[in-house]
Design a protein around this motif. Structure first.
Motif, PDB file in Angstrom:
ATOM      1  N   ASP A  51       0.821  -1.208   0.000  1.00 32.02           N
ATOM      2  CA  ASP A  51       0.000   0.000   0.000  1.00 32.02           C
ATOM      3  C   ASP A  51       0.856   1.259   0.000  1.00 32.02           C
ATOM      4  O   ASP A  51       0.516   2.269  -0.641  1.00 32.02           O
ATOM      5  CB  ASP A  51      -0.928   0.018   1.217  1.00 32.02           C
ATOM      6  N   LYS A  52       1.975   1.209   0.708  1.00 34.09           N
ATOM      7  CA  LYS A  52       2.832   2.384   0.832  1.00 34.09           C
ATOM      8  C   LYS A  52       3.556   2.727  -0.469  1.00 34.09           C
ATOM      9  O   LYS A  52       3.766   3.903  -0.784  1.00 34.09           O
ATOM     10  CB  LYS A  52       3.856   2.152   1.945  1.00 34.09           C
ATOM     11  N   ILE A  53       3.938   1.700  -1.239  1.00 30.65           N
ATOM     12  CA  ILE A  53       4.722   1.973  -2.450  1.00 30.65           C
ATOM     13  C   ILE A  53       3.866   2.148  -3.697  1.00 30.65           C
ATOM     14  O   ILE A  53       4.387   2.481  -4.764  1.00 30.65           O
ATOM     15  CB  ILE A  53       5.756   0.854  -2.716  1.00 30.65           C
ATOM     16  N   LYS A  54       2.552   1.972  -3.590  1.00 31.42           N
ATOM     17  CA  LYS A  54       1.729   1.959  -4.807  1.00 31.42           C
ATOM     18  C   LYS A  54       1.692   3.300  -5.535  1.00 31.42           C
ATOM     19  O   LYS A  54       1.438   3.351  -6.737  1.00 31.42           O
ATOM     20  CB  LYS A  54       0.316   1.486  -4.489  1.00 31.42           C
ATOM     21  N   ASP A  55       1.945   4.373  -4.822  1.00 37.26           N
ATOM     22  CA  ASP A  55       1.937   5.691  -5.470  1.00 37.26           C
ATOM     23  C   ASP A  55       3.340   6.182  -5.809  1.00 37.26           C
ATOM     24  O   ASP A  55       3.534   7.374  -6.089  1.00 37.26           O
ATOM     25  CB  ASP A  55       1.241   6.708  -4.553  1.00 37.26           C
ATOM     26  N   THR A  56       4.311   5.286  -5.796  1.00 35.33           N
ATOM     27  CA  THR A  56       5.679   5.643  -6.183  1.00 35.33           C
ATOM     28  C   THR A  56       5.989   5.036  -7.547  1.00 35.33           C
ATOM     29  O   THR A  56       5.153   4.369  -8.165  1.00 35.33           O
ATOM     30  CB  THR A  56       6.690   5.098  -5.150  1.00 35.33           C
ATOM     31  N   ASP A  57       7.194   5.259  -7.992  1.00 34.07           N
ATOM     32  CA  ASP A  57       7.651   4.656  -9.258  1.00 34.07           C
ATOM     33  C   ASP A  57       8.507   3.423  -8.998  1.00 34.07           C
ATOM     34  O   ASP A  57       9.329   3.028  -9.831  1.00 34.07           O
ATOM     35  CB  ASP A  57       8.451   5.689 -10.066  1.00 34.07           C
ATOM     36  N   ILE A  58       8.310   2.816  -7.844  1.00 30.09           N
ATOM     37  CA  ILE A  58       9.024   1.585  -7.524  1.00 30.09           C
ATOM     38  C   ILE A  58       8.261   0.408  -8.108  1.00 30.09           C
ATOM     39  O   ILE A  58       7.048   0.265  -7.910  1.00 30.09           O
ATOM     40  CB  ILE A  58       9.169   1.421  -6.002  1.00 30.09           C
ATOM     41  N   GLU A  59       8.972  -0.444  -8.826  1.00 29.69           N
ATOM     42  CA  GLU A  59       8.372  -1.606  -9.491  1.00 29.69           C
ATOM     43  C   GLU A  59       8.793  -2.893  -8.782  1.00 29.69           C
ATOM     44  O   GLU A  59       9.981  -3.134  -8.590  1.00 29.69           O
ATOM     45  CB  GLU A  59       8.809  -1.666 -10.952  1.00 29.69           C
ATOM     46  N   VAL A  60       7.810  -3.696  -8.389  1.00 26.79           N
ATOM     47  CA  VAL A  60       8.095  -5.007  -7.804  1.00 26.79           C
ATOM     48  C   VAL A  60       8.217  -5.996  -8.959  1.00 26.79           C
ATOM     49  O   VAL A  60       7.226  -6.392  -9.567  1.00 26.79           O
ATOM     50  CB  VAL A  60       6.989  -5.450  -6.830  1.00 26.79           C
ATOM     51  N   VAL A  61       9.447  -6.402  -9.262  1.00 24.00           N
ATOM     52  CA  VAL A  61       9.682  -7.276 -10.413  1.00 24.00           C
ATOM     53  C   VAL A  61       9.556  -8.752 -10.048  1.00 24.00           C
ATOM     54  O   VAL A  61       9.429  -9.611 -10.926  1.00 24.00           O
ATOM     55  CB  VAL A  61      11.061  -7.005 -11.056  1.00 24.00           C
ATOM     56  N   ALA A  62       9.594  -9.064  -8.748  1.00 26.45           N
ATOM     57  CA  ALA A  62       9.460 -10.465  -8.316  1.00 26.45           C
ATOM     58  C   ALA A  62       8.940 -10.500  -6.894  1.00 26.45           C
ATOM     59  O   ALA A  62       9.356  -9.705  -6.047  1.00 26.45           O
ATOM     60  CB  ALA A  62      10.801 -11.191  -8.414  1.00 26.45           C
ATOM     61  N   GLU A  63       8.029 -11.443  -6.641  1.00 30.25           N
ATOM     62  CA  GLU A  63       7.470 -11.631  -5.302  1.00 30.25           C
ATOM     63  C   GLU A  63       7.243 -13.121  -5.079  1.00 30.25           C
ATOM     64  O   GLU A  63       6.632 -13.790  -5.924  1.00 30.25           O
ATOM     65  CB  GLU A  63       6.148 -10.883  -5.138  1.00 30.25           C
ATOM     66  N   GLN A  64       7.735 -13.630  -3.968  1.00 29.25           N
ATOM     67  CA  GLN A  64       7.511 -15.021  -3.602  1.00 29.25           C
ATOM     68  C   GLN A  64       7.016 -15.073  -2.164  1.00 29.25           C
ATOM     69  O   GLN A  64       7.603 -14.443  -1.277  1.00 29.25           O
ATOM     70  CB  GLN A  64       8.791 -15.844  -3.743  1.00 29.25           C
ATOM     71  N   GLN A  65       5.968 -15.826  -1.928  1.00 28.64           N
ATOM     72  CA  GLN A  65       5.356 -15.912  -0.598  1.00 28.64           C
ATOM     73  C   GLN A  65       5.894 -17.136   0.146  1.00 28.64           C
ATOM     74  O   GLN A  65       5.167 -18.066   0.467  1.00 28.64           O
ATOM     75  CB  GLN A  65       3.838 -15.942  -0.737  1.00 28.64           C
ATOM     76  N   THR A  66       7.186 -17.079   0.440  1.00 28.13           N
ATOM     77  CA  THR A  66       7.856 -18.231   1.050  1.00 28.13           C
ATOM     78  C   THR A  66       8.593 -17.861   2.336  1.00 28.13           C
ATOM     79  O   THR A  66       9.498 -18.576   2.772  1.00 28.13           O
ATOM     80  CB  THR A  66       8.861 -18.844   0.057  1.00 28.13           C
ATOM     81  N   ALA A  67       8.196 -16.754   2.976  1.00 30.59           N
ATOM     82  CA  ALA A  67       8.918 -16.260   4.142  1.00 30.59           C
ATOM     83  C   ALA A  67       8.699 -17.094   5.393  1.00 30.59           C
ATOM     84  O   ALA A  67       9.352 -16.875   6.411  1.00 30.59           O
ATOM     85  CB  ALA A  67       8.523 -14.812   4.426  1.00 30.59           C
ATOM     86  N   HIS A  68       7.807 -18.078   5.333  1.00 29.15           N
ATOM     87  CA  HIS A  68       7.492 -18.872   6.525  1.00 29.15           C
ATOM     88  C   HIS A  68       8.627 -19.800   6.932  1.00 29.15           C
ATOM     89  O   HIS A  68       8.668 -20.256   8.079  1.00 29.15           O
ATOM     90  CB  HIS A  68       6.222 -19.690   6.292  1.00 29.15           C
ATOM     91  N   ALA A  69       9.552 -20.113   6.020  1.00 26.70           N
ATOM     92  CA  ALA A  69      10.637 -21.044   6.343  1.00 26.70           C
ATOM     93  C   ALA A  69      11.922 -20.623   5.637  1.00 26.70           C
ATOM     94  O   ALA A  69      11.893 -20.128   4.512  1.00 26.70           O
ATOM     95  CB  ALA A  69      10.260 -22.469   5.934  1.00 26.70           C
ATOM     96  N   ARG A  70      13.057 -20.832   6.301  1.00 26.61           N
ATOM     97  CA  ARG A  70      14.346 -20.377   5.774  1.00 26.61           C
ATOM     98  C   ARG A  70      14.712 -21.091   4.472  1.00 26.61           C
ATOM     99  O   ARG A  70      15.210 -20.461   3.530  1.00 26.61           O
ATOM    100  CB  ARG A  70      15.447 -20.598   6.822  1.00 26.61           C
TER     101      ARG A  70
END
Length: 320
Positions: free
Chosen positions: A179-198
Motif C-alpha cells: 500500500d505504501k509503495i503503490k503511489d511511487t515509481d518503484i516496481e516489484v519485479v518479483a514476489e515469492q510468498q515463502t517467508a514462513h521457512a528459511r
C-alpha cells in the motif's frame, strides 16, 4: 506453592466471541493470580523470537504470582498445535496464550475453547475468535520497511520481495508495504510468498536474483526472508544490494552491525509475552481487555544497533 512452569521447547513434538457475537464470561472470574491456570502453545519452538517471548511469560508469572503455567511448542505442526490446545483446555486452563502456527487452521480448536469459557490471548499472530491480540502493528512494520526503501531509492527503481500470507503477521506486513509503495515509481519485479521457512525463502531468493541481478533492493519481511536474501546475495556476489529484515535476532543484528543488511524493524517479543500474562490475569479477574494491544516497534540500523544488541542480551540473546 511452588510455581509450575512446564516448558516443552523441543524438536519432537473469550471476552467476546466472533462466532456468536455473545460475551463469554470468564469461568475464572475473580480468581487470585496464584489460582489461575495458564496454558501456552507456540507454533514454533527454539527460534530466538519465541525464546524471548517465553522468558517474558515466565517472568510475568513470577512477578505477578501465577503459579500454574504450562508452556508447549508445536514444532511447526498444525496438527500438534490443535492437539495441544485441546489438551490444555481438557486439563482445565483458565486462559490460553496462543501463537498460532496457522491462523486459519486453529480456528475450530479456538472456537471450542472459547465456548468452554477459556480466554484466548494471541501473541504476534492472531486468529479469528481471540479474546485479545498482543502484537506489533504489523501493517505499520510493512509501512516502515516501505518508507526505508522509498527513501533509499528516491521513490523509483526495481525491487523484489519475499513475503507470506499464511499467517496474519506476514500478511499484514505485505499489505502495509504494498500500500505504501503503490503511489511511487518503484516496481516489484518479483514476489515469492515463502517467508514462513528459511529453506524455501533461500530457494526463492536464489531464483529471483538469478533472474533479476539488477534489482535495487530486496525486501525481507521477517528473519527467515531477510537472512535468506543475504545468503543468496552473498553467494551471487551482490554485496551492495539494499536488504531489509525484521526482528532483533542475533543473526539480524549481526548483519546490520556488519553493514551487510541495511535496516531492520525490531519487535519486542519479551514484552509481548509479559503483556499477554498481564492481560490474561485482568480478564480472569473480571476486568475488560482491549481487542488489540500494540507493542511498539523501532528501526534498527548501523547507528543504533548496539542499543538493540544490549537490550536483547538481557533476554538471553548473545551476539558475537
Amino acid at each position: 506453592m511452588k510455581k509450575k512452569f512446564i516448558s516443552i521447547l523441543c524438536t519432537a513434538a473469550i471476552a467476546t466471541s466472533l462466532f456468536t457475537g455473545a460475551t463469554v464470561v470468564s469461568a475464572a472470574e475473580n480468581k487470585e493470580a496464584k489460582d489461575i491456570t495458564i496454558g501456552v502453545s507456540f507454533g514454533q519452538n527454539v527460534h530466538p523470537f519465541f525464546v524471548a517471548m517465553q522468558k517474558g511469560i515466565e517472568q510475568a508469572c513470577t512477578d505477578l504470582g501465577v503459579e500454574n503455567c504450562n508452556i508447549l511448542a508445536a514444532d511447526s505442526s498444525l496438527e500438534t498445535q490443535v492437539s495441544q490446545i485441546e489438551n490444555l483446555v481438557t486439563k482445565g486452563c483458565d486462559v490460553l496464550l496462543l501463537n498460532p502456527y496457522d491462523s486459519d487452521g486453529v480456528v475450530n480448536a479456538v472456537q471450542a475453547a472459547a465456548e468452554k469459557g477459556v480466554g484466548i490471548f494471541t501473541m504476534d499472530v492472531d486468529c479469528e475468535g481471540s479474546t485479545s491480540f498482543i502484537a506489533s502493528d504489523n501493517y505499520k512494520v510493512g509501512e516502515m520497511l516501505a518508507d526505508a526503501v522509498i527513501e533509499q531509492l528516491d521513490g523509483k527503481g526495481k525491487i523484489a520481495i519475499i513475503d507470506g500470507i499464511t499467517v496474519t503477521s506476514l500478511k499484514d506486513r505485505t499489505e502495509g508495504f504494498m500500500d505504501k509503495i503503490k503511489d511511487t515509481d518503484i516496481e516489484v519485479v518479483a514476489e515469492q510468498q515463502t517467508a514462513h521457512a528459511r529453506d524455501t525463502a533461500l530457494a526463492s531468493a536464489e531464483n529471483i536474483l538469478q533472474a533479476n541481478p539488477d534489482i535495487d533492493a530486496f525486501v525481507g519481511v521477517n528473519e527467515n526472508s531477510g537472512m535468506a536474501i543475504l545468503s543468496a546475495a552473498t553467494s551471487a556476489g551482490l554485496n551492495n544490494l539494499y536488504i531489509t529484515t525484521v526482528d532483533a535476532t542475533a543473526e539480524n543484528m549481526t548483519a546490520i552491525r556488519d553493514e551487510k543488511v541495511a535496516i531492520g524493524v525490531s519487535q519486542d517479543p519479551y514484552k509481548m509475552g509479559y503483556t499477554a500474562v498481564e492481560q490474561a490475569i485482568k480478564w480472569c479477574q473480571g476486568e475488560e481487555t482491549e481487542k488489540f494491544i500494540e507493542v511498539p516497534v523501532e528501526y534498527m540500523d548501523k547507528d543504533n544497533i548496539q542499543d538493540f544488541i544490549d537490550r536483547e542480551k538481557g533476554y538471553g540473546v548473545e551476539v558475537e
